[in-house]
Design an enzyme around this catalytic site. Structure first.
Site, PDB file in Angstrom:
ATOM      1  N   GLU A   1       0.782  -1.037  -0.176  1.00  0.00           N
ATOM      2  CA  GLU A   1       0.036  -0.115  -0.066  1.00  0.00           C
ATOM      3  C   GLU A   1       0.929   1.385   0.003  1.00  0.00           C
ATOM      4  OE1 GLU A   1      -3.474   0.420   0.068  1.00  0.00           O
ATOM      5  OE2 GLU A   1      -3.969  -1.869  -0.075  1.00  0.00           O
TER       6      GLU A   1
ATOM      7  N   CYS B   1      -2.253   9.654   2.343  1.00  0.00           N
ATOM      8  CA  CYS B   1      -1.863   9.066   1.280  1.00  0.00           C
ATOM      9  C   CYS B   1      -2.749   9.365  -0.075  1.00  0.00           C
ATOM     10  CB  CYS B   1      -1.311   7.463   1.325  1.00  0.00           C
ATOM     11  SG  CYS B   1      -3.080   6.804   1.970  1.00  0.00           S
TER      12      CYS B   1
END
Ligand code: NAD
Length: 456
Positions: free
Chosen positions: A208, A242
């Site tokens: 991720e 993010c």
């Protein structure tokens, strides 16, 4: 110490105790009780680590985890049950199944920016799927990491789940071991280190990662609402998200109106002195503060631009038309700085968006639905929104993850369970009929087989 911990977990896994669904549920329920009880401790730890506002901690960390945990407990029987699938006619007569089996020893490495949620959410899925877990939280949020360690110790035996705290050295030692699955959340550069370490043992991984997330505002956008939603999505967690919009691509006809609206919305959210606002977090450490400060040099800050090194504060900032080779447009920003670039046509969008690797998210603002959908289809990205930012994250029915450089694999809701389960395909052949055609000798059978295959 690390090899011994892992050996103990491997030994425990061989007892097959985590295969038992009621064992998993009992522990997930115990975890739910403990996490609910400790919610205030968790938000306090997050505040100590980087002055994360309590409201944001509840909304983006503790509530998300509790929802996910409750869903997992509720659905676990269904997710874990062997699924019957339609058999292939060629195998007639048979019944076919998919078995979800745990991989075994799982390593989870978490980042600092949502240090609680990004550690516990994958952990929940790994336990639900029947694995043992060693979790390494981030060293940059020591209060949250110590608390996670304490909570895990209270609920789990270390041969089942344990936390190993530490920085790069610890992480490196962990990655030298042979795991059955590695789940990593963090930067692209470290993601590559993880992928290399995993390759040594061909260990499956979820990565991720991050990227430069474009946010397109076309000439049909509702500018007031667009500004409001961008201010929230960009400046929550002080931009250290993010999936935050990394840069704005705005149709040139809307730029001035957008700046006016952004000024109003930033002031509305954080007052005219955001530094005094209790609702605006701080930069995680000096290294990141300095990295971000460099991006402001020689830029035209339309909003904000102020910094305070002693308080690790960077104001919510908008940069007008930075050069594409300037510091702020090189890599993922990961802070409260938002560059704005105007465009005239689709070719301008292509030129900029395709000059970067595939991002984790992409956002389009516009009331022309057909145009927005066209843009969403045109670019490759992990996940995103039309007319909002970052909220795709909360729908557990949507897989959350990147593509290409922004990540491999996805999770959330059932996807998390699936991520940590190997799907074992199984054919149960019946004995009451045994068609002779596939067996040697093959003489005289080929034409018949060709006819059957055509018919299928
Ligand atoms: P990071 O890659 O520096 O660190 C992540 C983890 O890796 C930490 O636990 C750290 O101890 C460990 N680590 C750091 N250097 C290492 C090395 N050389 N070898 C082995 N392990 C190492 O990331 P970060 O600064 O904690 O987080 C920010 C990054 O994470 C941003 O790029 C952001 O986009 C990304 N991120 C992605 C997601 C997502 O869900 N895709 C979520 C949050 C953050």
């Amino acid at each position: 110490m690390i090899p011994q911990l892992l050996q103990d977990q491997k030994k425990f896994f061989k007892t097959r105790a985590p295969y038992d669904i009621s064992f998993r549920k009992k522990l997930l329920n115990a975890l739910l009780v403990e996490l609910t009880k400790r919610e205030q401790d968790i938000t306090n730890a997050l505040y100590k680590d980087f002055k994360k506002p309590e409201f944001e901690s509840v909304l983006t960390e503790t509530a998300v985890v509790i929802q996910d945990l409750k869903l997992t407990i509720k659905k676990l029987d269904k997710w874990a049950k062997p699924k019957r699938v339609t058999p292939a006619l060629l195998n007639f007569p048979s019944s076919d199944y998919l078995y979800a089996e745990p991989y075994g020893s799982v390593l989870i490495i978490a980042p600092w920016n949502y240090p609680y949620q990004l550690a516990i959410a994958p952990l929940v899925g790994a336990i639900a799927a029947g694995n043992t877990v060693i979790l390494k939280p981030s060293e940059l949020t020591p209060n949250t990491s110590a608390l996670i360690n304490d909570i895990i110790k209270t609920v789990f035996n270390p041969e089942h789940v344990t936390v190993v705290e530490g920085g790069v050295d610890t992480s490196t030692k962990l990655l030298q071991q042979q795991w059955d699955y590695i789940f990593f959340t963090g930067s692209v550069n470290v993601g590559k280190i993880v992928a290399k370490a995993a390759a040594q043992y061909l260990t499956p991984t979820t990565l991720e990662l991050g990227g430069k997330n474009p946010c397109i505002i076309d000439q049909t956008a509702n500018i007031k609402l667009t500004a409001k939603r961008i201010v929230w999505g960009k400046f929550v967690n002080a931009g250290q998200t993010c999936i935050a919009p990394d840069y704005i691509l705005i149709h040139q006809s809307k730029k001035e109106a957008f700046y006016q609206a952004m000024k109003t919305e930033v002031e509305q959210a954080y007052s005219s002195t955001p530094k005094q606002s209790k609702d605006f977090a701080r930069i995680i450490n000096t290294k990141n503060f300095e990295r971000l400060s460099k991006m402001l040099v020689d830029q035209n800050c339309i909003i904000g631009g102020q910094t305070d090194a002693d308080n690790l504060y960077i104001a919510p900032t908008l940069i007008d038309e930075p050069e594409l080779d300037s510091e702020v447009m090189k890599d993922e920003i990961f802070g409260p700085i938002l560059p704005v670039i105007s465009y005239q046509n689709d070719a301008d969008l292509d030129a900029i968006i395709w000059s970067y690797n595939k991002p984790l998210s992409l956002y389009v603002f516009g009331t022309n639905s057909a145009k927005a959908k066209q843009l969403i289809k045109r670019y490759s990205f992990g996940g995103g929104c039309i007319n909002d930012t970052i909220i795709h994250f909360v729908n557990h029915r949507l897989p959350f993850g990147g593509v290409g450089n922004s990540g491999i694999g996805a999770y959330h809701g059932q996807y998390t369970f699936d991520t940590f389960s190997h799907k074992k395909g199984l054919v149960k052949k019946a004995n009451w009929l045994d068609l002779p055609v596939r067996y040697a000798p093959y003489t005289g059978k080929l034409n018949f087989v060709k006819k059957v295959l055509k018919w299928l």
